[in-house]
Design an enzyme around this catalytic site. Structure first.
Site, mmCIF file in Angstrom:
data_model
loop_
_atom_site.group_PDB
_atom_site.id
_atom_site.type_symbol
_atom_site.label_atom_id
_atom_site.label_comp_id
_atom_site.label_asym_id
_atom_site.label_seq_id
_atom_site.Cartn_x
_atom_site.Cartn_y
_atom_site.Cartn_z
ATOM 1 N N ASP A 57 -13.548 -17.182 7.826
ATOM 2 C CA ASP A 57 -12.188 -16.759 7.487
ATOM 3 C C ASP A 57 -11.402 -16.634 8.795
ATOM 4 O O ASP A 57 -11.519 -15.629 9.501
ATOM 5 C CB ASP A 57 -12.240 -15.428 6.722
ATOM 6 C CG ASP A 57 -10.847 -14.911 6.366
ATOM 7 O OD1 ASP A 57 -9.857 -15.472 6.867
ATOM 8 O OD2 ASP A 57 -10.764 -13.936 5.600
ATOM 9 N N TYR B 85 0.814 -1.218 0.000
ATOM 10 C CA TYR B 85 0.000 0.000 0.000
ATOM 11 C C TYR B 85 0.847 1.268 0.000
ATOM 12 O O TYR B 85 0.666 2.138 0.861
ATOM 13 C CB TYR B 85 -0.944 0.025 1.221
ATOM 14 C CG TYR B 85 -1.705 -1.256 1.434
ATOM 15 C CD1 TYR B 85 -2.771 -1.596 0.603
ATOM 16 C CD2 TYR B 85 -1.352 -2.134 2.457
ATOM 17 C CE1 TYR B 85 -3.461 -2.779 0.797
ATOM 18 C CE2 TYR B 85 -2.038 -3.315 2.643
ATOM 19 C CZ TYR B 85 -3.092 -3.637 1.819
ATOM 20 O OH TYR B 85 -3.767 -4.791 2.010
ATOM 21 N N LYS C 271 -1.806 -17.032 7.442
ATOM 22 C CA LYS C 271 -0.975 -16.299 8.399
ATOM 23 C C LYS C 271 -0.152 -17.191 9.329
ATOM 24 O O LYS C 271 0.930 -17.600 8.952
ATOM 25 C CB LYS C 271 -1.834 -15.291 9.167
ATOM 26 C CG LYS C 271 -2.307 -14.166 8.263
ATOM 27 C CD LYS C 271 -2.642 -12.877 8.989
ATOM 28 C CE LYS C 271 -2.675 -11.714 8.033
ATOM 29 N NZ LYS C 271 -4.004 -11.325 7.562
ATOM 30 N N TYR D 35 -12.456 -7.819 6.554
ATOM 31 C CA TYR D 35 -11.293 -7.820 5.664
ATOM 32 C C TYR D 35 -11.001 -9.271 5.269
ATOM 33 O O TYR D 35 -10.896 -10.146 6.132
ATOM 34 C CB TYR D 35 -10.049 -7.206 6.329
ATOM 35 C CG TYR D 35 -8.852 -7.289 5.406
ATOM 36 C CD1 TYR D 35 -8.708 -6.378 4.362
ATOM 37 C CD2 TYR D 35 -7.915 -8.308 5.524
ATOM 38 C CE1 TYR D 35 -7.651 -6.481 3.462
ATOM 39 C CE2 TYR D 35 -6.855 -8.418 4.631
ATOM 40 C CZ TYR D 35 -6.730 -7.502 3.599
ATOM 41 O OH TYR D 35 -5.694 -7.624 2.720
HETATM 42 C C1 LIG Z 1 -4.518 -11.191 6.172
HETATM 43 C C2 LIG Z 1 -5.874 -11.697 5.929
HETATM 44 C C3 LIG Z 1 -6.257 -12.179 4.666
HETATM 45 C C4 LIG Z 1 -5.344 -12.134 3.458
HETATM 46 O O1 LIG Z 1 -4.207 -12.912 3.610
HETATM 47 P P1 LIG Z 1 -2.913 -12.660 2.670
HETATM 48 O O2 LIG Z 1 -1.989 -13.773 3.027
HETATM 49 O O3 LIG Z 1 -2.401 -11.296 3.038
HETATM 50 O O4 LIG Z 1 -3.372 -12.711 1.261
HETATM 51 C C5 LIG Z 1 -7.535 -12.677 4.522
HETATM 52 N N1 LIG Z 1 -8.401 -12.708 5.559
HETATM 53 C C6 LIG Z 1 -8.062 -12.255 6.784
HETATM 54 C C7 LIG Z 1 -9.052 -12.336 7.893
HETATM 55 C C8 LIG Z 1 -6.796 -11.715 7.015
HETATM 56 O O5 LIG Z 1 -6.490 -11.234 8.220
#
Ligand SMILES: *Cc1c(COP(=O)(O)O)cnc(C)c1O
Length: 461
Positions: free
Chosen positions: A252, A18, A281, A151
């Site tokens: 997610d 960004y 992550k 997000y």
């Molecule tokens: C960081 C994140 C993503 C995206 O993961 P990347 O490895 O950066 O593509 C998707 N969903 C959530 C909840 C996140 O915190």
């Protein structure tokens, strides 16, 4: 004295997340990292409050993960996954299925969190293609329903379910698929569901379920969309609504998975299970990029019955053995079960040490859940300026929007954590509050007036 980095080359030629290529923001050169400390090229050491964007839960340079990766590197660093399988992938998927809830039985390994979300959305769409529904109805079930302030990543489908105002929708206009949004959950974590909190969700599902393939949501903690912790009863109610209206539920857990909120997975704060689960992550302990999308037998069945007959996705580096080996080692550390006590201790210490941050005029709210500590500020902060202040205090904390937060590695010492919480308060205290308190307010007036809208919501795991 080490050579300093070529910062001029960096700012002239290398994108950072960004950023602009014409107005570069300051960057700090990191030479190495060990435990919970980053060492800068100039030799300064910083305590890491971010776990490298929430991934490095066991700290840097962990011997178990390094050894696993070294051995794997020499044996088989990468091989295509089409028509080939290998031990690290099989071991990893066994571990993932053993750790997650019973209904999840199938694993799709992919490159990053955003791709795990793309995969989840494609799974949901293909699932409905495979259902025994009238043709028109199948073609209809293509929308994803979600909540605001979420997000889910930066690729196009992931972006389409990020917060429509704070996210990137407006910049890309018509190129972003239009999805359905309802207001974000309002009931804070630990409280019983406020009346009507689920009503918007219920209304859309009642009216539009024929068009909706799945609901996607970050369970319990909305991360990059605002660091908000919401009631587990909301999540439970949402699962019931998805069942009632015949819509899949995608959780997610890319940010919340592997212990961050005090449970191994955030959905364990209640008694529900998803149809599709996204992990990323902390999956490899933050050593290398890897993500996974898990689904149920039912979802896999539906996909197989779709016209394609197969699931239509297959990245070049799918199931990368080196990444799988790192993940196996990281999950073994998780399975040693030291994290529950570590995360609980971090939570308690942050509750103790951050509670009085609410007295800082620029701070609007203080929130703690698991190993996540948040100061929500009244106004957006200047990330670059604050970053420098934090570095000068010997810590790595990277605020965004109006949030100064930490998500430290689970292995952080209590002294290191204190240094982080002190730095957060010290930096917050340098920020001028919005001009909403008259200059010579009496202490009583101050406490009755603008302090009353500072809802301190210290949560309990
Ligand atoms: C960081 C994140 C993503 C995206 O993961 P990347 O490895 O950066 O593509 C998707 N969903 C959530 C909840 C996140 O915190």
């Amino acid at each position: 004295m080490r050579n300093l980095l070529d910062f001029d080359f960096d700012s002239a030629h290398i994108w950072h997340p960004y950023t602009s290529m014409t107005r570069a923001l300051p960057v700090f050169g990191v030479h190495s990292a060990q435990g919970c400390e980053l060492e800068l090229v100039d030799g300064r050491k910083l305590i890491d409050g971010t776990s490298s964007w929430w991934a490095c839960v066991h700290g840097y340079g962990h011997p178990a993960i390094l050894t696993a990766m070294e051995q794997q590197l020499h044996q088989l660093s990468h091989v295509m996954f089409g028509g080939i399988t290998h031990e690290p992938a099989i071991e990893l998927c066994k571990k993932l299925l053993a750790m997650t809830c019973e209904p999840l039985t199938k694993v799709f390994l992919c490159d990053s969190g955003s791709i795990a979300v793309e995969v989840a959305i494609k799974m949901a769409l293909q699932y409905w293609q495979g259902q025994d529904l009238p043709l028109a109805q199948k073609a209809q079930k293509q929308r994803i329903l979600t909540v605001k302030k979420g997000y889910h990543g930066d690729t196009f489908a992931a972006m389409s379910v990020c917060d429509p105002e704070g996210g990137m929708h407006t910049m890309f206009g018509e190129a972003v698929i239009k999805q359905c949004f309802v207001d974000a959950p309002q009931t804070p974590f630990g409280e019983s569901l406020h009346q009507d909190d689920l009503a918007p969700m219920q209304r859309i599902l009642r009216e539009q379920h024929q068009d909706i393939a799945a609901v996607i949501i970050e369970p319990i903690m909305q991360g990059a969309g605002g660091m908000r912790f919401y009631s587990s009863e909301y999540l439970r109610g949402l699962r019931a609504l998805c069942d009632e209206y015949n819509v899949l539920l995608i959780l997610d857990e890319i940010a919340t998975g592997f212990g961050r909120t005090g449970k191994l997975f955030a959905y364990e704060h209640t008694d529900i299970t998803p149809d599709i689960l996204c992990l990323g992550k902390a999956l490899t302990g933050g050593y290398i990029s890897l993500a996974a999308t898990l689904c149920t037998d039912n979802v896999a069945q539906g996909i197989s019955q779709s016209p394609a007959g197969v699931f239509m996705h297959g990245p070049t580096f799918m199931g990368n053995p080196l990444a799988c080996a790192a993940a196996c080692a990281s999950l073994d550390l998780i399975n040693q079960q030291e994290w529950p006590a570590q995360v609980a201790a971090i939570e308690q210490q942050m509750q103790r040490e951050l509670a009085d941050a609410i007295d800082i005029p620029s701070v609007k709210a203080v929130r703690v859940l698991g190993a996540v500590g948040v100061l929500e500020m009244h106004q957006a902060v200047n990330t670059a300026a604050l970053q420098q202040q934090f570095v000068d205090l010997g810590v790595w904390v990277r605020p965004f929007a109006n949030l100064i937060y930490i998500m430290p590695p689970y292995v952080i010492s209590s002294a290191q954590l204190s240094q982080l919480t002190q730095a957060m308060k010290q930096v917050a205290a340098t920020i001028t509050p919005p001009n909403i308190t008259p200059p010579n307010t009496t202490p009583e007036l101050a406490s009755q007036g603008w302090h009353t809208d500072q809802n301190i919501s210290i949560s309990h795991g």
